[in-house]
Motif scaffolding. Structure first.
Motif, short mmCIF file in Angstrom:
data_model
loop_
_atom_site.label_atom_id
_atom_site.label_comp_id
_atom_site.label_asym_id
_atom_site.label_seq_id
_atom_site.Cartn_x
_atom_site.Cartn_y
_atom_site.Cartn_z
N GLN A 67 -7.22 -2.06 11.05
CA GLN A 67 -5.89 -1.45 11.07
C GLN A 67 -4.96 -2.13 10.08
O GLN A 67 -4.16 -1.47 9.44
N ARG A 69 -5.88 -3.53 7.32
CA ARG A 69 -6.40 -3.39 5.96
C ARG A 69 -6.39 -1.94 5.46
O ARG A 69 -6.91 -1.66 4.40
N LYS A 70 -5.83 -1.05 6.23
CA LYS A 70 -5.85 0.37 5.85
C LYS A 70 -5.15 0.60 4.51
O LYS A 70 -5.67 1.29 3.65
N ILE A 71 -4.00 0.00 4.31
CA ILE A 71 -3.26 0.16 3.05
C ILE A 71 -4.05 -0.46 1.90
O ILE A 71 -4.11 0.11 0.81
N GLY A 72 -4.66 -1.60 2.14
CA GLY A 72 -5.47 -2.24 1.10
C GLY A 72 -6.66 -1.39 0.70
O GLY A 72 -7.00 -1.29 -0.49
N ILE A 74 -6.88 1.91 0.91
CA ILE A 74 -6.37 3.06 0.15
C ILE A 74 -5.98 2.63 -1.26
O ILE A 74 -6.28 3.32 -2.23
N ALA A 75 -5.33 1.47 -1.38
CA ALA A 75 -4.92 0.99 -2.70
C ALA A 75 -6.14 0.70 -3.59
O ALA A 75 -6.14 1.04 -4.77
N TYR A 78 -7.57 4.06 -4.86
CA TYR A 78 -6.78 4.62 -5.95
C TYR A 78 -6.93 3.80 -7.23
O TYR A 78 -7.02 4.36 -8.33
#
Length: 130
Positions: A67, A69-72, A74-75, A78
């Motif tokens: 939870q 690390r979700k942004i990491g 996605i980053a 991309y």
């Protein structure tokens, strides 16, 4: 877990075999410009597949920590796609490779996964018939 490792290992081996076959056929029947596109595209997509596998393994190694690390995740996805896009843009605009050859090379993992799915379905249907 063991089945996943076997599956990924089988797909990785097939990636290299398909790239070798596509590169060899391309070098015999097509220009060196086209062959370079097939090889560069294949190497790029195999590297991308390996990085994606590593990223997903790390993200799902501990479900409680996922939870945060979700942004990491996605980053990284991309960033990886943007990096691939920049490389594709550079090799096409500089005229180093044939775009059609590059597209064929970039399809190596797709061919490998489709082939694996067909073989798995064939094995399953063959066992049911016996």
């Amino acid at each position: 877990m063991r089945d996943r490792k076997r599956l990924i290992g089988h797909i990785r081996t097939n990636n290299w075999i398909i790239l070798l076959i596509a590169g060899a056929l391309s070098s015999v029947f097509m220009s060196s410009h086209f062959t370079l596109g097939v090889i560069i595209g294949g190497l790029m997509v195999i590297a991308n597949f390996s990085v994606l596998d590593h990223t997903i393994r790390c993200a799902f190694s501990d479900l409680a920590a996922f939870q945060g690390r979700k942004i990491g995740l996605i980053a990284k996805s991309y960033f990886r796609l943007a990096f691939m896009g920049v490389i594709i843009y550079m090799v096409i605009t500089k005229g180093w490779v044939n775009p059609l050859g590059l597209a064929i090379g970039l399809s190596v993992v797709t061919f490998s996964i489709i082939g694996f799915g067909i073989r798995s379905a064939w094995k399953t249907s063959s066992r049911e018939a016996i």
